[in-house]
Design an enzyme around this catalytic site. Structure first.
Site, PDB file in Angstrom:
ATOM      1  N   GLU A  51      22.318  -1.856  -1.764  1.00  0.00           N
ATOM      2  CA  GLU A  51      23.361  -2.452  -2.601  1.00  0.00           C
ATOM      3  C   GLU A  51      23.349  -1.761  -3.966  1.00  0.00           C
ATOM      4  O   GLU A  51      22.398  -1.053  -4.291  1.00  0.00           O
ATOM      5  CB  GLU A  51      23.069  -3.941  -2.786  1.00  0.00           C
ATOM      6  N   ASP A 109      32.192  -2.795   4.800  1.00  0.00           N
ATOM      7  CA  ASP A 109      33.358  -3.558   4.351  1.00  0.00           C
ATOM      8  C   ASP A 109      33.342  -3.725   2.837  1.00  0.00           C
ATOM      9  O   ASP A 109      32.301  -3.603   2.193  1.00  0.00           O
ATOM     10  CB  ASP A 109      33.422  -4.927   5.054  1.00  0.00           C
ATOM     11  N   ASP A 124      29.780  -0.713  -4.299  1.00  0.00           N
ATOM     12  CA  ASP A 124      29.453  -1.813  -3.374  1.00  0.00           C
ATOM     13  C   ASP A 124      30.332  -1.713  -2.129  1.00  0.00           C
ATOM     14  O   ASP A 124      31.369  -2.332  -2.075  1.00  0.00           O
ATOM     15  CB  ASP A 124      29.645  -3.141  -4.113  1.00  0.00           C
ATOM     16  N   GLU A 160      29.600  -7.858   5.523  1.00  0.00           N
ATOM     17  CA  GLU A 160      28.728  -8.361   4.460  1.00  0.00           C
ATOM     18  C   GLU A 160      29.462  -9.193   3.423  1.00  0.00           C
ATOM     19  O   GLU A 160      28.969 -10.210   2.947  1.00  0.00           O
ATOM     20  CB  GLU A 160      28.034  -7.173   3.771  1.00  0.00           C
ATOM     21  N   GLU A 161      30.660  -8.744   3.079  1.00  0.00           N
ATOM     22  CA  GLU A 161      31.368  -9.410   1.976  1.00  0.00           C
ATOM     23  C   GLU A 161      31.858 -10.812   2.340  1.00  0.00           C
ATOM     24  O   GLU A 161      32.273 -11.563   1.472  1.00  0.00           O
ATOM     25  CB  GLU A 161      32.545  -8.544   1.497  1.00  0.00           C
ATOM     26  N   HIS A 189      26.537  -1.720   3.809  1.00  0.00           N
ATOM     27  CA  HIS A 189      27.688  -2.298   4.520  1.00  0.00           C
ATOM     28  C   HIS A 189      28.948  -1.479   4.318  1.00  0.00           C
ATOM     29  O   HIS A 189      29.117  -0.807   3.293  1.00  0.00           O
ATOM     30  CB  HIS A 189      27.899  -3.770   4.149  1.00  0.00           C
TER      31      HIS A 189
HETATM   32 ZN   LIG Z   1      27.538  -5.345  -1.252  1.00  0.00          ZN
END
Ligand SMILES: [Zn+2]
Length: 255
Positions: free
Chosen positions: A194, A108, A135, A169-170, A106
């Protein structure tokens, strides 16, 4: 760079004529990819791309899209749901084999605008720091490095590799859930890039979350004359809530 993940990623895509010889070539290519990967990681980390911050996510997306197109991917931008104008990215590579592999990462982060300026990318020892460095900017870079190595070694014994980069995602991937579900159905295996665990191990299952509605009905009775005939719904709800806490794994119960 987590070599275990890289090797797994490459290893699950290809039929190996000679593991040892190819391992050496992959290792050499991975060593070569390290410096440019770190430079890309620095660029990505220094762009604020908090969930919903479309200008930053757009910059990350543009950089990654250019890298993917250099590698020969066909890249599609998929709009997020309104009112968030961020777009997800779906890149497809076609091979000559059969396996269909989905890579997920991801773009974001959880960091607000200005964080990258406050504490930009830096490396201390063998550790990199910065907003979203692990992340999941690191996940994006790992995917690109693996794909770059595969191209350099002309490894094409896969049917399709798809890299799906979520822009939301977050905040729960709600805007990407349907896209992820429909894309996943078209693949045999999915690797989610991840952050890893100590030792670079592959995590093969993760906890999830769910919402449940529990309805409790009481039974009315006269509190003074026949309280034993009544049932208190609030007491039962309290009982159920305490039972819910026991559903977790041993030692990991919610407190
Ligand atoms: Zn993540």
């Amino acid at each position: 760079m987590p070599r275990t993940l890289l090797a797994t990623l490459i290893g699950c895509c290809i039929a190996l004529p000679s593991y040892a010889a190819l391992d050496e070539r992959i290792k050499a290519a991975a060593d070569q990819a390290q410096a440019p990967s770190m430079a890309l990681l620095e660029q990505l980390v220094n762009i604020d791309s908090g969930s919903g911050y479309a200008p930053g996510i757009g910059q990350v997306s543009a950089l990654v899209k250019a890298e993917l197109e250099k590698l020969g991917a066909s890249v599609q931008e998929v709009p997020n749901s309104a009112p968030d104008p961020s777009k997800h990215l779906v890149a497809t590579f076609k091979g000559t084999g059969k396996a269909r592999i989905l890579l997920l990462a991801h773009m974001d982060t959880v960091f607000k605008e200005g964080t990258a300026k406050e504490r930009p990318f830096r490396v201390e020892g063998n550790r990199a720091y910065g907003p979203g460095v692990a992340d999941d900017k690191g996940g994006i870079v790992i995917a690109l490095a693996a794909l770059k190595i595969m191209k350099a070694l002309d490894l094409k014994d896969y049917g399709q590799i798809t890299l799906l980069l979520d822009a939301s995602e977050e905040t729960g991937s709600q805007a990407a859930t349907a896209l992820i579900a429909s894309t996943a159905k078209q693949h045999d295996v999915a690797l989610n890039l991840e952050p890893g665990r100590p030792g670079d191990g592959l995590v093969i299952w993760r906890k999830g979350s769910a919402n449940a509605v529990v309805e409790v009905k009481g039974k009315a009775s006269h509190a003074g004359v026949a309280p034993e005939l009544g049932r208190n719904a609030a007491t039962e709800v309290a009982h159920q809530v305490l039972q819910l806490g026991k559903l977790g794994d041993e030692g990991k119960r919610p407190r």
